[in-house]
Every structure is written in structure tokens, then in C-alpha cells.
Design a protein around this motif. Structure first.
Motif, short mmCIF file in Angstrom:
data_model
loop_
_atom_site.label_atom_id
_atom_site.label_comp_id
_atom_site.label_asym_id
_atom_site.label_seq_id
_atom_site.Cartn_x
_atom_site.Cartn_y
_atom_site.Cartn_z
N LEU A 259 48.46 -45.68 72.54
CA LEU A 259 47.91 -46.24 73.77
C LEU A 259 48.33 -47.69 73.98
O LEU A 259 48.28 -48.19 75.11
CB LEU A 259 46.38 -46.14 73.76
CG LEU A 259 45.81 -44.71 73.75
CD1 LEU A 259 44.29 -44.75 73.62
CD2 LEU A 259 46.20 -43.96 75.02
N GLY A 260 48.78 -48.34 72.93
CA GLY A 260 49.18 -49.74 73.05
C GLY A 260 50.47 -49.96 73.81
O GLY A 260 50.81 -51.09 74.15
N VAL A 261 51.21 -48.86 74.09
CA VAL A 261 52.45 -49.00 74.86
C VAL A 261 52.44 -48.08 76.09
O VAL A 261 53.49 -47.84 76.69
CB VAL A 261 53.69 -48.68 73.99
CG1 VAL A 261 53.86 -49.73 72.91
CG2 VAL A 261 53.60 -47.29 73.37
N THR A 262 51.26 -47.60 76.46
CA THR A 262 51.16 -46.64 77.55
C THR A 262 50.50 -47.26 78.78
O THR A 262 49.34 -47.66 78.72
CB THR A 262 50.35 -45.41 77.11
OG1 THR A 262 50.93 -44.86 75.92
CG2 THR A 262 50.32 -44.35 78.19
N PRO A 263 51.20 -47.31 79.91
CA PRO A 263 50.60 -47.84 81.14
C PRO A 263 49.78 -46.79 81.87
O PRO A 263 49.89 -45.58 81.60
CB PRO A 263 51.82 -48.24 81.97
CG PRO A 263 52.87 -47.26 81.55
CD PRO A 263 52.62 -46.97 80.09
N SER A 264 48.96 -47.24 82.81
CA SER A 264 48.12 -46.30 83.56
C SER A 264 47.76 -46.91 84.90
O SER A 264 47.55 -48.11 85.03
CB SER A 264 46.84 -46.00 82.76
OG SER A 264 45.98 -45.14 83.47
N GLY A 265 47.69 -46.04 85.91
CA GLY A 265 47.28 -46.46 87.24
C GLY A 265 46.31 -45.46 87.84
O GLY A 265 46.43 -44.25 87.62
N ASN A 266 45.33 -45.97 88.59
CA ASN A 266 44.35 -45.13 89.27
C ASN A 266 44.48 -45.34 90.77
O ASN A 266 44.32 -46.46 91.26
CB ASN A 266 42.93 -45.49 88.82
CG ASN A 266 42.75 -45.31 87.33
OD1 ASN A 266 42.58 -44.20 86.84
ND2 ASN A 266 42.79 -46.42 86.59
N ILE A 267 44.77 -44.26 91.47
CA ILE A 267 45.03 -44.34 92.90
C ILE A 267 43.85 -43.79 93.66
O ILE A 267 43.33 -42.71 93.35
CB ILE A 267 46.30 -43.53 93.26
CG1 ILE A 267 47.45 -43.90 92.30
CG2 ILE A 267 46.68 -43.75 94.71
CD1 ILE A 267 47.78 -45.37 92.25
N GLY A 268 43.39 -44.54 94.66
CA GLY A 268 42.19 -44.15 95.37
C GLY A 268 42.37 -44.05 96.87
O GLY A 268 43.47 -44.21 97.40
N ALA A 269 41.27 -43.76 97.51
CA ALA A 269 41.26 -43.66 98.97
C ALA A 269 41.33 -45.04 99.60
O ALA A 269 41.04 -46.07 98.96
CB ALA A 269 39.99 -42.94 99.41
#
Length: 363
Positions: free
Chosen positions: A267-277
Motif C-alpha cells: 500500500l505504500g506505493v499504491t495510489p487511490s482516487g475516489n470519484i463522486g457526484a
């Protein structure tokens, strides 16, 4: 399958249509920064320092997210944080501590529900020069982010018997399925796999799968596959290159995306994005708060930095994203300024300085 063992995220995430298609000039854009708990403030400061070195046109509006009780006794996001996100639309978030079995509910869940962050997007891609048992991973997990087992609907029937409701709705399932196909098309990927257990949970997962199948009928240019969750896990650890874009309900996505992160180094090299309304998006590091090393200058800021790179591309700031990402990957490849979790002995500040130095040298 997506081409190129080590194709950079600048290609993997270069087109942003399914992320909201928010294109800006080089005029500074204000972003809500939620440093978080534990190591959160340290890695957030590291990202700010690297962004400053890259002259990224971002203004930071720091906001604290601590659960408070609102009218009726329900926990809510502080009003200041809500107003900041509603105004800026874009956020960057460090890790948040979640009490286990007591206290306030998960702040991550509250953020998702408050801002209707319906799709979690997590690219998992091997990093050149950082050796793992799987050198050619290049896939994306897309997780329905607002319902399922994480709806938070639990109650005690009698002492010793607790019931938890798995909520699956057609609108939410269809929305995330449509997002997955749009994402695959925009990123030049050719396959969407729906992950489910409709053989057991025939009504709930059956509804999710039904929506995916119907959306697939309207997107014939993208190949559609469906697979049981346990089969995906088995095949994933045998040969992750067979997967491209995977879409799934909430709980499955939480588990499978972490498994995929393990394939590329954690997880230390993993990006993440949360897309919303309504154009809202929050990008985040998905690792824990690591209270044991908080304040010791030992944290690895890579995951939050790469999430911030995703954010830049979401904003249309592709050149700044490319330079920062390249500097981070070159630093990892050289291996002289790696933090402990990456096998090195450097401090967070060492890694930050090295990336900042490189980003100023990249044209």
C-alpha cells in the motif's frame, strides 16, 4: 491486455474523461488538504514540499476531519470541512484512524457518504527498478464505494446475535458499471471484469451482475467478463497479467484492491482516487496511520504523492504530474533514498529532498 510492462501512470491515467474531465489553466487551483492522523501530517508536508519544488499551481486549504455529533446524535463531518470540499470540489487526504468496535464510525465511510464518492479507482502497476515477485502487473480495480456490507446498517436482534445488512441498489450498481466502461475506454483498456458471488448471494450480487451485463450490452467495444471473487483471487496470484479493469461491490473491492497492491510492493506505493457526484473527488493514501513511527521521520510518502499525481491529472495539469511522477519513479529505481518499508534506510525527509531535487531537473 494493456501494453508495456513499465508503462508509466502518465499513460495509464492520462485521459480523465471518466474522472470528471476537469481541465484547468495554470492558474492556481485550491485543493482541500486533509492531513489525517499518525504519519498523515508528515507525508502531507512531503507532498506539499515536492509540489512547491515542481511549481505546481496548487493552493492548499488545510482542513481537519474529526467526527462530531450532529443533530439527532449522528456523527457527521465538521461543517468547516464540508464547506471546504463543497467549495473546492477536489481533496487530498492522508490516512485517518478508525476505532475498532467502538467510538465514532469510520471517517473514510463518512466522507464517502457525505460527498457521494461512488467509485474508488486504484491503479496497480509494477514500478521499474522496484523488484517484486510480479514484475508486469498493470491493472485497475474499481470499487462501488457507497453501499454493500459497508452501508453501516447493523443491529442486535437479541443478545449475542447481530445482523448486518448488505445493501445493493440498481442505481448505484449501474452507475459504477458505467463508470468502469467509460474509464476503460478513456484509458485505452479493452476488458472489464465484473467480480461477484451471485452464485451464493443471488439477489444482492445477482442485481449487481445484472446491471453490469446490461451496461456491457451498451458498450460492445469493450470486452466484458464476469468471474467469482474467489476465482479472481486464485487467478490473480497465479497470473495478474490476465486482468485489466475489474469492477465490483464495496467489500470485495476493499479486499481485492489490497491484494493487488501487494503484488506491486504494498500500500505504500499504491495510489487511490475516489470519484463522486457533482464533480467532487478525493484522492488518498490507503495505508494505515502507522502510529508507531509517527513523528520519527520514517514514513514513506510515495502512496500519497502518487495519489496527488492522479489528482493533478484529474485537474488537467499533465505536465506537472509527469515531472513529479518521473522524479518519484527515478528515485525509487535508483534505490539510494528509499524508506524502510521499501527496503532502504532513508528518512521521509531524505526521500522528499531527492524527489524535489529531481523534479527541478526534469523538463
Amino acid at each position: 491486455m494493456a501494453a508495456g510492462v513499465y508503462r508509466s501512470l502518465s499513460q495509464g491515467l492520462r485521459r480523465i474523461t471518466p474522472f470528471g474531465s476537469r481541465l484547468y489553466s495554470d492558474e492556481a487551483k485550491t485543493v482541500t488538504l486533509i492531513p489525517g492522523d499518525g504519519i498523515g501530517p508528515e507525508i502531507s508536508a512531503a507532498v506539499q514540499e515536492i509540489f512547491a519544488a515542481a511549481s505546481a499551481p496548487i493552493k492548499w486549504e488545510t482542513s481537519d476531519v474529526t467526527a462530531i455529533k450532529g443533530p439527532g446524535g449522528k456523527y457527521i463531518i465538521p461543517q468547516e470541512a464540508q464547506e471546504s470540499m463543497n467549495k473546492n470540489k477536489i481533496g487530498l487526504k492522508g490516512p485517518l484512524k478508525t476505532p475498532v468496535g467502538k467510538g465514532h464510525p469510520s471517517m473514510n465511510l463518512l466522507l464517502r457518504k457525505t460527498f457521494q464518492l461512488y467509485a474508488n479507482v486504484r491503479p496497480c502497476k509494477s514500478i521499474e527498478g522496484f523488484k517484486t515477485p510480479y514484475p508486469d502487473v498493470d491493472l485497475v480495480t474499481i470499487r462501488e464505494n457507497t453501499e454493500g456490507e459497508y452501508s453501516g446498517i447493523e443491529h442486535m436482534i437479541v443478545d449475542g446475535v447481530v445482523q448486518s445488512i448488505k445493501l445493493i441498489t440498481e442505481p448505484a450498481s449501474r452507475r459504477v458499471a458505467e463508470f468502469a466502461f467509460d474509464f476503460a475506454r478513456a484509458q485505452g483498456r479493452d476488458t472489464v471484469t465484473a467480480v461477484h458471488k451471485a452464485n451464493i448471494m443471488r439477489m444482492s450480487d445477482g442485481l449487481f451482475l445484472k446491471c453490469c451485463r446490461e451496461v456491457a450490452e451498451d458498450n460492445k467495444d469493450i470486452r466484458f467478463e464476469e468471474m467469482y471473487l474467489d476465482t479472481v483471487c486464485l487467478n490473480m496470484v497465479q497470473d495478474p497479467t490476465q486482468f485489466d479493469v475489474l469492477v465490483m461491490p464495496n467489500l470485495y473491492g476493499d479486499i481485492l484492491s489490497d491484494l493487488c497492491a501487494g503484488l506491486i510492493g504494498g500500500l505504500g506505493v499504491t495510489p487511490s482516487g475516489n470519484i463522486g457526484a457533482d464533480g467532487v473527488a478525493i484522492f488518498e493514501s490507503v495505508h494505515g496511520t502507522a502510529p508507531d513511527i509517527a513523528g520519527k521521520d520514517l514514513a514513506n510518502p510515495t502512496a500519497l504523492l502518487l495519489s496527488a499525481v492522479m489528482m493533478l491529472r484529474h485537474l488537467g495539469l499533465h505536465d506537472h504530474a509527469r515531472r513529479i511522477e518521473t522524479a518519484a519513479f527515478e528515485t525509487i529505481k535508483e534505490g539510494t533514498a528509499l524508506t524502510g518499508d521499501l527496503g532502504g534506510k532513508a528518512k521521509c525527509s531524505d526521500f522528499t529532498r531527492e524527489v524535489s531535487k529531481k523534479v527541478q531537473e526534469i523538463e
